[in-house]
Design an enzyme around this catalytic site. Structure first.
Site, PDB file in Angstrom:
ATOM      1  N   GLY A  20      -6.752  -9.535   1.447  1.00  0.00           N
ATOM      2  CA  GLY A  20      -5.394  -9.120   1.100  1.00  0.00           C
ATOM      3  C   GLY A  20      -4.372  -9.777   2.014  1.00  0.00           C
ATOM      4  O   GLY A  20      -3.297 -10.183   1.585  1.00  0.00           O
ATOM      5  N   ARG A  24      -5.377 -13.020   7.705  1.00  0.00           N
ATOM      6  CA  ARG A  24      -6.838 -12.921   7.732  1.00  0.00           C
ATOM      7  C   ARG A  24      -7.457 -14.113   6.992  1.00  0.00           C
ATOM      8  O   ARG A  24      -8.546 -14.564   7.329  1.00  0.00           O
ATOM      9  CB  ARG A  24      -7.304 -11.592   7.133  1.00  0.00           C
ATOM     10  CG  ARG A  24      -8.708 -11.256   7.578  1.00  0.00           C
ATOM     11  CD  ARG A  24      -9.042  -9.803   7.398  1.00  0.00           C
ATOM     12  NE  ARG A  24      -8.296  -8.911   8.252  1.00  0.00           N
ATOM     13  CZ  ARG A  24      -8.485  -8.769   9.557  1.00  0.00           C
ATOM     14  NH1 ARG A  24      -9.406  -9.470  10.181  1.00  0.00           N
ATOM     15  NH2 ARG A  24      -7.765  -7.919  10.258  1.00  0.00           N
ATOM     16  N   ARG A  43       5.590 -18.159  -0.471  1.00  0.00           N
ATOM     17  CA  ARG A  43       5.817 -16.755  -0.081  1.00  0.00           C
ATOM     18  C   ARG A  43       4.993 -16.327   1.131  1.00  0.00           C
ATOM     19  O   ARG A  43       4.727 -15.143   1.336  1.00  0.00           O
ATOM     20  CB  ARG A  43       5.514 -15.797  -1.236  1.00  0.00           C
ATOM     21  CG  ARG A  43       6.517 -15.922  -2.357  1.00  0.00           C
ATOM     22  CD  ARG A  43       6.160 -15.041  -3.524  1.00  0.00           C
ATOM     23  NE  ARG A  43       7.128 -15.236  -4.582  1.00  0.00           N
ATOM     24  CZ  ARG A  43       7.960 -14.298  -5.049  1.00  0.00           C
ATOM     25  NH1 ARG A  43       7.915 -13.082  -4.563  1.00  0.00           N
ATOM     26  NH2 ARG A  43       8.803 -14.573  -6.003  1.00  0.00           N
ATOM     27  N   ARG A  87     -13.522 -10.644  -3.281  1.00  0.00           N
ATOM     28  CA  ARG A  87     -12.547  -9.990  -2.411  1.00  0.00           C
ATOM     29  C   ARG A  87     -13.220  -9.632  -1.105  1.00  0.00           C
ATOM     30  O   ARG A  87     -14.346  -9.109  -1.086  1.00  0.00           O
ATOM     31  CB  ARG A  87     -12.002  -8.725  -3.105  1.00  0.00           C
ATOM     32  CG  ARG A  87     -11.258  -7.805  -2.176  1.00  0.00           C
ATOM     33  CD  ARG A  87     -10.393  -6.797  -2.890  1.00  0.00           C
ATOM     34  NE  ARG A  87     -10.139  -5.625  -2.069  1.00  0.00           N
ATOM     35  CZ  ARG A  87      -9.399  -5.604  -0.950  1.00  0.00           C
ATOM     36  NH1 ARG A  87      -8.838  -6.713  -0.500  1.00  0.00           N
ATOM     37  NH2 ARG A  87      -9.231  -4.480  -0.267  1.00  0.00           N
ATOM     38  N   ILE A  88     -12.556  -9.933   0.013  1.00  0.00           N
ATOM     39  CA  ILE A  88     -13.010  -9.477   1.331  1.00  0.00           C
ATOM     40  C   ILE A  88     -11.858  -8.648   1.899  1.00  0.00           C
ATOM     41  O   ILE A  88     -10.752  -9.156   2.061  1.00  0.00           O
ATOM     42  CB  ILE A  88     -13.404 -10.660   2.263  1.00  0.00           C
ATOM     43  CG1 ILE A  88     -12.336 -11.753   2.272  1.00  0.00           C
ATOM     44  CG2 ILE A  88     -14.749 -11.246   1.865  1.00  0.00           C
ATOM     45  CD1 ILE A  88     -12.588 -12.865   3.295  1.00  0.00           C
ATOM     46  N   GLY A  89     -12.107  -7.369   2.100  1.00  0.00           N
ATOM     47  CA  GLY A  89     -10.993  -6.522   2.516  1.00  0.00           C
ATOM     48  C   GLY A  89     -11.454  -5.249   3.177  1.00  0.00           C
ATOM     49  O   GLY A  89     -12.648  -5.065   3.446  1.00  0.00           O
ATOM     50  N   SER A  90     -10.504  -4.378   3.428  1.00  0.00           N
ATOM     51  CA  SER A  90     -10.837  -3.120   4.090  1.00  0.00           C
ATOM     52  C   SER A  90     -10.784  -1.984   3.076  1.00  0.00           C
ATOM     53  O   SER A  90     -10.235  -2.123   1.983  1.00  0.00           O
ATOM     54  CB  SER A  90      -9.865  -2.860   5.239  1.00  0.00           C
ATOM     55  OG  SER A  90      -8.559  -2.795   4.733  1.00  0.00           O
ATOM     56  N   GLU A 162      -0.843  11.202  -2.865  1.00  0.00           N
ATOM     57  CA  GLU A 162      -0.331  12.587  -2.988  1.00  0.00           C
ATOM     58  C   GLU A 162      -1.240  13.429  -3.874  1.00  0.00           C
ATOM     59  O   GLU A 162      -0.825  14.461  -4.380  1.00  0.00           O
ATOM     60  CB  GLU A 162       1.094  12.555  -3.591  1.00  0.00           C
ATOM     61  CG  GLU A 162       2.106  11.781  -2.771  1.00  0.00           C
ATOM     62  CD  GLU A 162       2.674  12.589  -1.617  1.00  0.00           C
ATOM     63  OE1 GLU A 162       2.429  13.800  -1.563  1.00  0.00           O
ATOM     64  OE2 GLU A 162       3.354  11.991  -0.766  1.00  0.00           O
ATOM     65  N   GLU A 179      -9.838   1.549  -2.010  1.00  0.00           N
ATOM     66  CA  GLU A 179      -9.040   0.375  -1.644  1.00  0.00           C
ATOM     67  C   GLU A 179      -8.045   0.160  -2.780  1.00  0.00           C
ATOM     68  O   GLU A 179      -7.835   1.076  -3.559  1.00  0.00           O
ATOM     69  CB  GLU A 179      -9.935  -0.846  -1.331  1.00  0.00           C
ATOM     70  CG  GLU A 179     -10.935  -1.231  -2.395  1.00  0.00           C
ATOM     71  CD  GLU A 179     -10.377  -2.030  -3.528  1.00  0.00           C
ATOM     72  OE1 GLU A 179     -10.203  -3.245  -3.357  1.00  0.00           O
ATOM     73  OE2 GLU A 179     -10.166  -1.443  -4.640  1.00  0.00           O
ATOM     74  N   MET A 180      -7.455  -1.025  -2.899  1.00  0.00           N
ATOM     75  CA  MET A 180      -6.339  -1.127  -3.846  1.00  0.00           C
ATOM     76  C   MET A 180      -6.370  -2.378  -4.741  1.00  0.00           C
ATOM     77  O   MET A 180      -5.344  -2.713  -5.327  1.00  0.00           O
ATOM     78  CB  MET A 180      -5.009  -1.071  -3.074  1.00  0.00           C
ATOM     79  CG  MET A 180      -4.834   0.233  -2.309  1.00  0.00           C
ATOM     80  SD  MET A 180      -3.268   0.349  -1.421  1.00  0.00           S
ATOM     81  CE  MET A 180      -2.123   0.396  -2.773  1.00  0.00           C
ATOM     82  N   SER A 203     -12.410   0.525   7.315  1.00  0.00           N
ATOM     83  CA  SER A 203     -11.465   0.459   8.438  1.00  0.00           C
ATOM     84  C   SER A 203     -10.989   1.844   8.848  1.00  0.00           C
ATOM     85  O   SER A 203     -10.485   2.029   9.954  1.00  0.00           O
ATOM     86  CB  SER A 203     -10.262  -0.402   8.067  1.00  0.00           C
ATOM     87  OG  SER A 203      -9.582   0.165   6.960  1.00  0.00           O
ATOM     88  N   ASP A 204     -11.130   2.819   7.949  1.00  0.00           N
ATOM     89  CA  ASP A 204     -10.695   4.177   8.279  1.00  0.00           C
ATOM     90  C   ASP A 204     -11.468   5.174   7.425  1.00  0.00           C
ATOM     91  O   ASP A 204     -12.093   4.797   6.437  1.00  0.00           O
ATOM     92  CB  ASP A 204      -9.182   4.348   8.071  1.00  0.00           C
ATOM     93  CG  ASP A 204      -8.734   3.901   6.699  1.00  0.00           C
ATOM     94  OD1 ASP A 204      -8.528   2.694   6.502  1.00  0.00           O
ATOM     95  OD2 ASP A 204      -8.619   4.757   5.806  1.00  0.00           O
ATOM     96  N   ARG A 217     -11.858  -4.995  15.064  1.00  0.00           N
ATOM     97  CA  ARG A 217     -11.845  -5.341  13.643  1.00  0.00           C
ATOM     98  C   ARG A 217     -12.514  -6.677  13.374  1.00  0.00           C
ATOM     99  O   ARG A 217     -13.196  -6.840  12.374  1.00  0.00           O
ATOM    100  CB  ARG A 217     -10.414  -5.381  13.104  1.00  0.00           C
ATOM    101  CG  ARG A 217      -9.896  -3.982  12.905  1.00  0.00           C
ATOM    102  CD  ARG A 217      -8.523  -3.949  12.303  1.00  0.00           C
ATOM    103  NE  ARG A 217      -8.166  -2.546  12.182  1.00  0.00           N
ATOM    104  CZ  ARG A 217      -7.589  -2.001  11.141  1.00  0.00           C
ATOM    105  NH1 ARG A 217      -7.260  -2.740  10.111  1.00  0.00           N
ATOM    106  NH2 ARG A 217      -7.329  -0.719  11.109  1.00  0.00           N
TER     107      ARG A 217
HETATM  108  N1  HPA Z   1      -6.396   3.848   1.016  1.00  0.00           N
HETATM  109  C1  HPA Z   1      -6.189   2.781   0.238  1.00  0.00           C
HETATM  110  N2  HPA Z   1      -6.544   1.565   0.595  1.00  0.00           N
HETATM  111  C2  HPA Z   1      -7.142   1.402   1.791  1.00  0.00           C
HETATM  112  C3  HPA Z   1      -7.387   2.462   2.633  1.00  0.00           C
HETATM  113  C4  HPA Z   1      -7.005   3.748   2.216  1.00  0.00           C
HETATM  114  O1  HPA Z   1      -7.201   4.743   2.934  1.00  0.00           O
HETATM  115  N3  HPA Z   1      -7.972   1.981   3.776  1.00  0.00           N
HETATM  116  C5  HPA Z   1      -8.092   0.652   3.594  1.00  0.00           C
HETATM  117  N4  HPA Z   1      -7.586   0.293   2.406  1.00  0.00           N
END
Ligand code: HPA
Length: 235
Positions: A20, A24, A43, A87-90, A162, A179-180, A203-204, A217
């Site tokens: 993303g 990175r 961009r 995709r490589i992401g968190s 929410e 993730e998104m 990551s969390d 990280r």
């Molecule tokens: N929510 C959405 N996308 C994310 C999160 C999360 O908590 N952590 C890493 N990507």
């Protein structure tokens, strides 16, 4: 050149890794590719092409969220001929058994909506990973010290969520992490006959609220990049 990518035709490899974060992308290209060359900075969404064990690879930032990823992936596939997109992401863990630093290989990606939603109308399309990539990534992960989970994830449109009730339902149904981006990546790959996978680092944690400190990280993200590269070029 396309609207959002400044590379010349031929400067993008058939295999594309998609973090993303554009910084990175630079870090992964400089760390893992031979002769990385900057091929896009429109961009500030940096993209680099180099080789890995002799194979051409592009690492292109996708931005955050499915609308942004959708723009880059549409152009990479339709204008540059990308065939394998990883995709490589968190991600944020949603199960007790998934810990910060673990790797998640996304077999499916549930969503409320993707930019492709309009096509499907009443159909709940099930975006899923390419099996050859998923199985190769699982094998690549096995030979490393990092704990890896394979299963369903949730691609959300919001980071600041929410709807705790919805998370509860997903936890009940075994969704590993949130993730998104992955659901739109998988949908576009299905539409254009490409291979796609999301390799994610936790990551969390949504339940324990633990988060990976920034100085730790890099090592975790490095495992993920190597798993993605090995999967892309496995026999
Ligand atoms: N929510 C959405 N996308 C994310 C999160 C999360 O908590 N952590 C890493 N990507």
């Amino acid at each position: 050149m396309t609207v959002h990518i400044g590379a010349e035709k031929g400067e993008i490899a058939e295999t594309v890794l998609l973090p993303g974060d554009p910084y990175r992308a630079r870090w992964a290209a400089e760390t893992f590719l031979e002769n990385p060359k900057l091929v896009n900075e429109v961009r500030g969404m940096l993209g680099f092409t180099g080789t890995w064990r002799g194979h051409p690879v592009t690492i292109q930032g996708s931005g955050m969220g499915m609308p942004s990823l959708s723009i880059y992936v549409n152009e990479l596939i339709r204008d540059y001929g990308a065939k394998t997109l990883i995709r490589i992401g968190s991600c944020g863990a949603m199960q007790e058994a998934v810990a910060v630093r673990d790797v998640v290989l996304a077999m499916t990606a549930s969503t409320l909506s993707t930019p492709s939603r309009g096509i499907f109308r009443e159909l709940n399309f099930a975006p899923c990973a390419d099996w050859s990539l998923l199985s190769a990534a699982a094998r690549a992960a096995e030979s490393r010290a990092v704990k890896t989970h394979v299963g369903g994830i949730y691609s959300s449109d919001v980071f600041y969520d929410e709807r705790p009730d919805l998370n509860e339902q997903m936890e009940r149904h075994g969704i590993l992490a949130v993730e998104m981006e992955a659901a739109e990546l998988y949908t576009l790959a299905a539409r254009y006959g490409c291979r796609a996978l999301a390799v994610l680092t936790v990551s969390d944690h949504l339940k324990t609220h633990e988060a990976l400190p920034s100085d730790q990280r890099e090592k975790s993200f490095g495992d993920m990049v190597e798993i993605a590269l090995e999967a892309a070029f496995s026999e």
